[in-house]
Write a protein that holds these residues in place. Structure first.
Motif, PDB file in Angstrom:
ATOM      1  N   ASP A 193      17.646 -34.105  20.662  1.00 41.93           N
ATOM      2  CA  ASP A 193      18.380 -35.296  21.106  1.00 41.93           C
ATOM      3  C   ASP A 193      17.738 -36.599  20.636  1.00 41.93           C
ATOM      4  O   ASP A 193      18.181 -37.684  20.998  1.00 41.93           O
TER       5      ASP A 193
ATOM      6  N   ARG B 126      24.705 -40.603  18.638  1.00 42.90           N
ATOM      7  CA  ARG B 126      25.015 -39.350  19.337  1.00 42.90           C
ATOM      8  C   ARG B 126      26.179 -38.637  18.645  1.00 42.90           C
ATOM      9  O   ARG B 126      26.208 -37.422  18.551  1.00 42.90           O
ATOM     10  N   GLU B 127      27.132 -39.408  18.117  1.00 39.34           N
ATOM     11  CA  GLU B 127      28.288 -38.814  17.434  1.00 39.34           C
ATOM     12  C   GLU B 127      27.855 -38.035  16.197  1.00 39.34           C
ATOM     13  O   GLU B 127      28.331 -36.927  15.945  1.00 39.34           O
TER      14      GLU B 127
ATOM     15  N   ASN C 209      26.187 -34.812  17.221  1.00 37.93           N
ATOM     16  CA  ASN C 209      27.137 -33.801  17.686  1.00 37.93           C
ATOM     17  C   ASN C 209      27.832 -33.091  16.527  1.00 37.93           C
ATOM     18  O   ASN C 209      28.233 -31.934  16.665  1.00 37.93           O
ATOM     19  N   ARG C 210      27.991 -33.765  15.391  1.00 41.40           N
ATOM     20  CA  ARG C 210      28.658 -33.164  14.224  1.00 41.40           C
ATOM     21  C   ARG C 210      27.690 -32.392  13.329  1.00 41.40           C
ATOM     22  O   ARG C 210      28.091 -31.476  12.644  1.00 41.40           O
TER      23      ARG C 210
END
Length: 125
Positions: free
Chosen positions: A28, A107-108, A111-112
């Motif tokens: 993260d 964060r996007e 996530n991908r």
């Protein structure tokens, strides 16, 4: 006594080498540019941000640093946020870590993309 001196010498000689190794970052962790202002204020990617109470800052060598020591300085970092959106962990990147240019900045993106914790690398789809 001789063993202590040898251990100290080995530590001193190895410390520049340790500063240039890859540390292990959590999945993260995001990459950004930070400028340290009057604590707890910072600018993260050009926007105002706050260090959380109890935030942890690590210098290029992996040792803890105090935010007050960094006032006015800008660094490339990896960072994590707490549930309130404040900076929780900040790692100032060393030269070796900065060479790994493929790292999510949002964060996007994270996530991908796919993260391999063993090699500390991200893969874009």
């Amino acid at each position: 006594m001789i063993r202590c001196a040898l251990a100290l010498a080995a530590t001193v000689l190895a410390s520049p080498l340790l500063a240039q190794t890859h540390r292990h970052f959590p999945a993260d962790a995001l990459r950004g540019e930070i400028k340290f202002l009057q604590p707890p204020a910072v600018q993260l990617n050009g926007k105002p941000q706050t260090l959380s109470p109890g935030s942890r800052l690590q210098g290029e060598n992996g040792m803890g640093v105090l935010s007050g020591e960094l006032i006015g300085r800008a660094h490339s970092v990896h960072y994590t946020l707490n549930t309130d959106g404040q900076l929780r962990d900040v790692w100032i990147l060393n030269a070796t870590e900065r060479q790994n240019r493929v790292w999510p900045k949002s964060r996007e993106e994270a996530n991908r993309w796919t993260f391999d914790p063993s090699t500390q690398t991200w893969s874009k789809p």
